[in-house]
Enzyme design. Structure first.
Site, mmCIF file in Angstrom:
data_model
loop_
_atom_site.group_PDB
_atom_site.id
_atom_site.type_symbol
_atom_site.label_atom_id
_atom_site.label_comp_id
_atom_site.label_asym_id
_atom_site.label_seq_id
_atom_site.Cartn_x
_atom_site.Cartn_y
_atom_site.Cartn_z
ATOM 1 N N ALA A 179 3.793 -12.042 -36.093
ATOM 2 C CA ALA A 179 4.193 -12.327 -34.714
ATOM 3 C C ALA A 179 3.573 -11.803 -33.637
ATOM 4 C CB ALA A 179 5.880 -12.322 -34.657
ATOM 5 N N ILE A 228 4.382 -9.329 -31.827
ATOM 6 C CA ILE A 228 4.600 -7.739 -31.691
ATOM 7 C C ILE A 228 4.484 -7.233 -32.986
ATOM 8 C CG2 ILE A 228 6.504 -6.153 -31.724
ATOM 9 C CD1 ILE A 228 8.042 -7.795 -29.269
ATOM 10 N N ALA A 229 4.670 -7.692 -34.101
ATOM 11 C CA ALA A 229 4.631 -6.992 -35.300
ATOM 12 C C ALA A 229 4.172 -8.048 -36.499
ATOM 13 C CB ALA A 229 5.764 -6.303 -35.782
ATOM 14 N N VAL A 240 4.303 -8.446 -41.165
ATOM 15 C CA VAL A 240 5.218 -7.914 -42.358
ATOM 16 C C VAL A 240 4.583 -8.358 -43.424
ATOM 17 C CG1 VAL A 240 7.493 -8.470 -43.606
ATOM 18 C CG2 VAL A 240 7.233 -8.787 -41.112
ATOM 19 N N ASP A 300 17.878 -14.281 -32.133
ATOM 20 C CA ASP A 300 16.536 -15.010 -32.464
ATOM 21 C C ASP A 300 16.657 -15.722 -33.737
ATOM 22 O OD1 ASP A 300 13.942 -15.447 -31.713
ATOM 23 O OD2 ASP A 300 13.183 -13.814 -32.463
#
Length: 510
Positions: free
Chosen positions: A131, A133-134, A136, A285
């Protein structure tokens, strides 16, 4: 402090990107857009080959992570940007280009100040999701547990700080234009967005939010939260239990696996209502990519970077508004808006109730698939304009999440009636929280707290009014008016006369 020239340069660069993707066309044509802004939009697209259909998501992705996150937020505000733009921006919830794994590995080791092998027996190089921002990665801990490892993109904090600084500056310029833009309060909207992202950039706070939400949702066993691995979590790395389920966005796979999509939809609606109304702390979210179906048609949620809070008074208003819309009591809904201060007091309550009826009545009793959500949102936005209602930043997350939940529930079960799904929960909560039993319980609790404070109150009184000492109490003295005679010789004369009177009184007494 960043110089205005730097802000202007960034805005012109971003504006040029937006113009090349056709994303400024709506701003140019909107009669509510300030004239100066329309001129800048035309200047930005000068000489560019503008596509027929605006590509908003592509434009924001080209600008950077902060713009992507802002676009994800705007995707839920069709009332502000229109249905077409909101639909296109939904693409920003999908996978974005990931950061190479060697960079991620270095970030993990730097965050823990130890080799990655001390933490994980195995970690997959290819992320399962990336995404703005980060991203996984799936991993196995040294003690054999399957986990998901979320890692912040390196340098993301600096990028966000620069972008939000310019957003704030631009919002201030827009708000100064007055008119419709000022009513939408762009500065407060950007400030709210800034607070959301600040929480997202600290993964320890996300872990704490997940833990708190898990505790508050114990009454909803069909809605689960993954456990946090606190020993493998820092401000830039979050490790949590691996969720082995099917994304709610994949309806075909859900049906093939035998899941009850109607039950899933109702579970989602009820879980949101419990979070927002009962607890005042909700996952803000809840799009399809963050929700998974587990065996038994249960739901698991992930990604707790954006969480919302509303106090009890606002929750009571929310419950009464929902119940009023469900039952058609538009007069009560209107009264709550005035009590909450959402509508300025110079307007008429009955007129506002009639305006709400014009929007709500055609929608009651219909399944969502038969509603024109775009028309409803447009009507509601016209009401806010007609009744001088300002944007309420503290409710933006709630509105955003309500739109998300509605969209996910509708895709799961197109025939769902949100009013019917929400009514039993809201009715029971209102009876429990606002009924006579709740009134008596609240009064008893308040009185008991008052009684518990009495000893401290008495001690405070004694401290300010202590017992008298050994001297006898003075006799009451008659009040005598004091005359101010000024200074100099007059003051000296009065002083001598008073002294003489004192001496004479002493001789008489002896």
């Amino acid at each position: 402090m960043t110089a205005p020239a730097v802000h202007l340069f960034r805005l012109l660069k971003w504006g040029r990107i937006l113009a090349r993707h056709g994303a400024l066309r709506g701003i140019e044509r909107d009669r509510n857009t300030p004239r100066a802004v329309r001129r800048l939009a035309r200047l930005a697209r000068f000489g560019a080959r503008v596509p027929e259909t605006p590509r908003y998501a592509d434009a924001l992705q080209a600008i950077g992570p902060a713009a992507i996150k802002l676009g994800q937020t705007l995707a839920t505000r069709a009332d502000l940007i229109g249905e077409a733009a909101a639909h296109d921006l939904m693409r920003l919830q999908d996978a974005l280009p990931p950061v190479p794994f060697p960079v991620i590995r270095a970030a993990i080791e730097q965050s823990f100040e130890r080799p990655i092998a001390d933490l994980f027996a195995e970690i997959e190089d290819v992320p399962i999701g990336a995404a703005s921002i980060a991203q996984v990665h799936r991993a196995t801990t040294t003690d054999g547990r399957q986990v998901a490892v979320k890692v912040l993109r390196p340098g993301i904090e600096t990028e966000f700080a620069k972008a939000i600084d310019t957003y704030e500056w631009a919002a201030a310029q827009l708000e100064a234009q007055g008119g419709e833009i000022a009513r939408l309060r762009p500065r407060l909207v950007i400030e709210t967005f800034k607070r959301w992202t600040a929480r997202e950039l600290d993964l320890r706070r996300e872990a704490a939010s997940a833990s708190e939400l898990s505790e508050s949702m114990e009454a909803e066993p069909d809605f689960t939260i993954p456990r946090i691995d606190w020993q493998r979590t820092t401000g830039k790395v979050l490790t949590l239990e691996w969720i082995d389920g099917i994304k709610l966005s994949n309806r075909e796979a859900l049906i093939a696996a035998g899941h009850d999509t109607e039950k899933l939809a109702n579970t989602l609606v009820r879980a949101f209502l419990r979070q927002a109304i009962s607890e005042g702390f909700f996952h803000a979210d809840m799009h399809q990519g963050n929700l998974f179906a587990l065996p038994g048609s249960r739901i698991a949620a992930i990604d707790f970077g954006i969480m919302g809070r509303i106090d009890r008074r606002a929750r009571v208003w929310l419950a009464e508004i929902l119940y009023g819309l469900i039952t058609g009591n538009y007069r009560r809904v209107a009264e709550i808006h005035f009590e909450a201060g959402y509508v300025p007091p110079h307007h008429n309550v009955a007129e506002f109730a009639t305006a709400l009826r014009a929007v709500g009545e055609p929608m009651r009793g219909l399944p969502v698939k038969d509603m024109s959500v775009g028309m409803m949102l447009d009507s509601l936005f016209n009401i806010t304009r007609d009744f001088d209602m300002q944007t309420q930043p503290h409710l933006l997350l709630l509105q955003k999440t309500m739109v998300m939940v509605e969209g996910v529930a509708t895709r799961l079960h197109p025939d769902i009636n949100l009013w019917d799904s929400a009514a039993p929960f809201v009715r029971e909560w209102i009876r429990t929280e606002l009924g006579p039993e709740a009134f008596i319980a609240d009064r008893l609790a308040e009185d008991l707290k008052t009684l518990a404070r009495l000893p401290k109150l008495i001690r405070n009184i004694e401290r300010h009014f202590p017992d008298p000492g050994g001297a006898p109490p003075a006799p009451p003295l008659r009040e005598i008016q004091v005359v101010r005679v000024g200074g100099g010789w007059r003051y000296a004369a009065v002083a001598l006369l008073a002294a003489g009177a004192g001496v004479a009184a002493a001789l008489l007494l002896t």
